[in-house]
Design a protein around this motif. Structure first.
Motif, mmCIF file in Angstrom:
data_model
loop_
_atom_site.group_PDB
_atom_site.id
_atom_site.type_symbol
_atom_site.label_atom_id
_atom_site.label_comp_id
_atom_site.label_asym_id
_atom_site.label_seq_id
_atom_site.Cartn_x
_atom_site.Cartn_y
_atom_site.Cartn_z
ATOM 1 N N GLU A 133 59.472 72.644 60.647
ATOM 2 C CA GLU A 133 58.994 72.078 61.908
ATOM 3 C C GLU A 133 57.877 72.941 62.500
ATOM 4 O OE1 GLU A 133 60.926 70.181 65.992
ATOM 5 O OE2 GLU A 133 62.101 71.545 64.758
ATOM 6 N N GLU A 134 58.029 74.258 62.404
ATOM 7 C CA GLU A 134 57.002 75.166 62.919
ATOM 8 C C GLU A 134 55.711 75.056 62.100
ATOM 9 O OE1 GLU A 134 58.781 78.993 62.796
ATOM 10 O OE2 GLU A 134 60.083 78.658 64.527
ATOM 11 N N VAL A 135 55.860 74.979 60.781
ATOM 12 C CA VAL A 135 54.688 74.871 59.908
ATOM 13 C C VAL A 135 53.949 73.560 60.164
ATOM 14 C CG1 VAL A 135 53.938 74.605 57.505
ATOM 15 C CG2 VAL A 135 55.614 76.368 58.095
ATOM 16 N N ASP A 136 54.695 72.461 60.246
ATOM 17 C CA ASP A 136 54.073 71.150 60.453
ATOM 18 C C ASP A 136 53.393 71.063 61.814
ATOM 19 O OD1 ASP A 136 55.071 70.548 58.009
ATOM 20 O OD2 ASP A 136 56.529 69.053 58.678
ATOM 21 N N GLU A 137 54.020 71.653 62.820
ATOM 22 C CA GLU A 137 53.434 71.642 64.163
ATOM 23 C C GLU A 137 52.097 72.374 64.166
ATOM 24 O OE1 GLU A 137 55.220 74.068 67.374
ATOM 25 O OE2 GLU A 137 55.344 72.193 68.494
ATOM 26 N N GLN A 138 52.025 73.495 63.451
ATOM 27 C CA GLN A 138 50.768 74.234 63.389
ATOM 28 C C GLN A 138 49.700 73.428 62.661
ATOM 29 O OE1 GLN A 138 49.550 78.677 62.433
ATOM 30 N NE2 GLN A 138 50.233 77.670 60.580
ATOM 31 N N LEU A 139 50.065 72.778 61.568
ATOM 32 C CA LEU A 139 49.094 71.976 60.821
ATOM 33 C C LEU A 139 48.534 70.862 61.698
ATOM 34 C CD1 LEU A 139 50.961 71.707 57.399
ATOM 35 C CD2 LEU A 139 48.919 73.057 57.891
ATOM 36 N N LEU A 159 47.444 61.419 58.603
ATOM 37 C CA LEU A 159 48.667 61.051 57.897
ATOM 38 C C LEU A 159 49.218 62.234 57.099
ATOM 39 C CD1 LEU A 159 47.587 57.522 56.598
ATOM 40 C CD2 LEU A 159 48.927 58.068 58.642
ATOM 41 N N LEU A 160 48.326 63.048 56.571
ATOM 42 C CA LEU A 160 48.750 64.177 55.745
ATOM 43 C C LEU A 160 49.441 65.271 56.552
ATOM 44 C CD1 LEU A 160 45.652 64.540 53.371
ATOM 45 C CD2 LEU A 160 47.922 63.677 52.766
ATOM 46 N N VAL A 161 49.160 65.353 57.850
ATOM 47 C CA VAL A 161 49.801 66.385 58.676
ATOM 48 C C VAL A 161 50.963 65.817 59.489
ATOM 49 C CG1 VAL A 161 47.787 67.875 58.839
ATOM 50 C CG2 VAL A 161 48.089 66.052 60.523
ATOM 51 N N SER A 162 51.401 64.632 59.149
ATOM 52 C CA SER A 162 52.535 64.014 59.853
ATOM 53 C C SER A 162 53.840 64.352 59.129
ATOM 54 C CB SER A 162 52.345 62.496 59.944
ATOM 55 O OG SER A 162 51.174 62.178 60.659
ATOM 56 N N GLY A 163 54.372 65.543 59.428
ATOM 57 C CA GLY A 163 55.649 65.970 58.854
ATOM 58 C C GLY A 163 55.640 66.231 57.372
ATOM 59 N N PRO A 164 54.627 66.915 56.825
ATOM 60 C CA PRO A 164 54.547 67.094 55.377
ATOM 61 C C PRO A 164 55.660 67.938 54.761
ATOM 62 C CG PRO A 164 52.917 68.454 56.489
ATOM 63 C CD PRO A 164 53.496 67.546 57.525
ATOM 64 N N THR A 165 56.235 68.855 55.533
ATOM 65 C CA THR A 165 57.332 69.654 54.980
ATOM 66 C C THR A 165 58.680 69.332 55.617
ATOM 67 O OG1 THR A 165 56.991 71.526 56.521
ATOM 68 C CG2 THR A 165 55.737 71.538 54.455
ATOM 69 N N LEU A 188 41.865 73.210 54.194
ATOM 70 C CA LEU A 188 43.236 72.773 54.444
ATOM 71 C C LEU A 188 43.596 71.515 53.657
ATOM 72 C CD1 LEU A 188 45.719 73.424 56.206
ATOM 73 C CD2 LEU A 188 44.755 71.909 57.957
ATOM 74 N N LYS A 189 42.662 70.607 53.538
ATOM 75 C CA LYS A 189 42.964 69.298 52.963
ATOM 76 C C LYS A 189 43.505 69.354 51.529
ATOM 77 C CE LYS A 189 41.303 64.588 52.531
ATOM 78 N NZ LYS A 189 40.206 63.632 52.775
ATOM 79 N N PRO A 190 42.935 70.165 50.618
ATOM 80 C CA PRO A 190 43.493 70.204 49.255
ATOM 81 C C PRO A 190 44.967 70.585 49.228
ATOM 82 C CG PRO A 190 41.331 71.231 49.297
ATOM 83 C CD PRO A 190 41.714 70.995 50.730
ATOM 84 N N HIS A 191 45.387 71.505 50.088
ATOM 85 C CA HIS A 191 46.805 71.876 50.153
ATOM 86 C C HIS A 191 47.645 70.684 50.612
ATOM 87 C CE1 HIS A 191 46.041 76.115 49.426
ATOM 88 N NE2 HIS A 191 45.130 76.118 50.383
ATOM 89 N N LEU A 192 47.147 69.973 51.624
ATOM 90 C CA LEU A 192 47.884 68.828 52.154
ATOM 91 C C LEU A 192 47.989 67.716 51.123
ATOM 92 C CD1 LEU A 192 46.326 68.736 55.738
ATOM 93 C CD2 LEU A 192 48.617 69.517 55.106
ATOM 94 N N ILE A 193 46.931 67.514 50.357
ATOM 95 C CA ILE A 193 46.958 66.490 49.304
ATOM 96 C C ILE A 193 47.991 66.859 48.240
ATOM 97 C CG2 ILE A 193 45.641 65.496 47.398
ATOM 98 C CD1 ILE A 193 43.176 65.577 49.186
ATOM 99 N N LYS A 194 48.014 68.121 47.853
ATOM 100 C CA LYS A 194 48.977 68.580 46.858
ATOM 101 C C LYS A 194 50.406 68.407 47.360
ATOM 102 C CE LYS A 194 50.592 70.647 43.201
ATOM 103 N NZ LYS A 194 50.588 69.972 41.878
ATOM 104 N N ILE A 195 50.653 68.799 48.598
ATOM 105 C CA ILE A 195 51.989 68.644 49.177
ATOM 106 C C ILE A 195 52.378 67.174 49.251
ATOM 107 C CG2 ILE A 195 53.349 68.933 51.303
ATOM 108 C CD1 ILE A 195 51.807 71.539 51.781
ATOM 109 N N ASN A 196 51.430 66.333 49.613
ATOM 110 C CA ASN A 196 51.694 64.897 49.685
ATOM 111 C C ASN A 196 52.051 64.338 48.311
ATOM 112 O OD1 ASN A 196 51.570 62.265 51.205
ATOM 113 N ND2 ASN A 196 49.963 61.870 49.700
ATOM 114 N N GLN A 197 51.372 64.798 47.282
ATOM 115 C CA GLN A 197 51.673 64.348 45.919
ATOM 116 C C GLN A 197 53.086 64.760 45.512
ATOM 117 O OE1 GLN A 197 48.410 66.196 43.838
ATOM 118 N NE2 GLN A 197 47.068 64.421 44.073
ATOM 119 N N LEU A 198 53.462 65.984 45.846
ATOM 120 C CA LEU A 198 54.818 66.446 45.560
ATOM 121 C C LEU A 198 55.849 65.599 46.293
ATOM 122 C CD1 LEU A 198 54.296 70.329 45.794
ATOM 123 C CD2 LEU A 198 54.696 68.990 43.711
#
Length: 229
Positions: free
Chosen positions: A95-101, A132-138, A208-218
């Motif tokens: 929750e802390e990580v997603d809030e920062q993103l 959309l990518l920063v909407s609760g990714p973790t 930031l975006k490449p990390h978010l894309i990778k997390i989204n794929q996972l």
């Protein structure tokens, strides 16, 4: 008084009323523009200050990465209470990580002159996928894992989930390195008084975006795995 005199008086009155209305309207418009410009400046100052603070004091995703890795390496016969304790810890950290993103994206916006009187978040306007990518990714996947763990019989973390947790932990470690690089390469004091701030925002979003894309794929792969079970 003749009809012609009435017409003259009417025209004079109409002219006076028009002049008064025009002056009042212009005064109101000037006041509105002044208030709007002040509001615009306050809006931009708030976002710039928030961005600079986050850039200087980023929340490290390493604690979450450590928890996910520990969770992925638990024994198959580990006590359910221990597994759930790790999951709940991960949810709080996520929750802390997603809030920062989300805040990084929100604070990266700038006032646009594209349409008069309109404030546009360029991160959203130019790339809606970023929102959309920063909407609760973790946090979202951790909630799903928590729910499925408690509803499974017996209570186990399957091999795919363990691999997912380890992969996500690795990506979070990579994300932490990116935050550190951005922090070290940016002089936050000089950014306050220069046009470099916009460039710093663009750079951060690009990194930031490449990390978010990778997390989204996972996350999509995990969701597909759960749906076909």
């Amino acid at each position: 008084m003749s009809k012609k005199s009435y017409v003259i008086v009417f025209v004079i009155l109409l002219g006076v009323v028009t002049m008064i209305y025009t002056k009042v309207y212009k005064d109101a418009e000037i006041k509105h523009n002044q208030e709007y410009n002040k509001l615009e400046q306050m809006y931009q100052t708030k976002n710039d200050s928030g961005f600079l603070y986050l850039l200087k004091h980023p929340v490290s995703p390493l604690p979450l990465a450590n928890t996910l890795e520990a969770l992925s390496k638990t024994e198959e016969d580990e006590r359910p209470a221990k597994i759930q304790e790790l999951i709940e810890t991960a949810k709080t950290q996520a929750e802390e990580v997603d809030e920062q993103l989300m805040m990084f994206v929100n604070f990266s916006d700038t006032f646009s002159e594209k349409e008069e009187g309109e404030i546009i978040n360029h991160a959203y306007y130019e790339d809606i996928d970023l929102f959309l990518l920063v909407s609760g990714p973790t946090w979202n996947p951790m909630y799903s894992i928590s729910y499925l763990y408690w509803t499974s019989k017996p209570k186990v973390l399957d091999e795919y989930t363990r691999k997912y947790l380890l992969s996500l932990a690795q990506e979070l470690r990579s994300l932490d390195k990116t935050f550190t690089e951005l922090k070290d390469s940016s002089n936050t004091q000089s950014l306050i008084f220069s046009d470099q701030l916009i460039g710093a925002k663009i750079k951060l979003l690009d990194k930031l975006k490449p990390h978010l894309i990778k997390i989204n794929q996972l996350n999509e792969s995990l969701l597909t795995h759960y749906q076909i079970q």
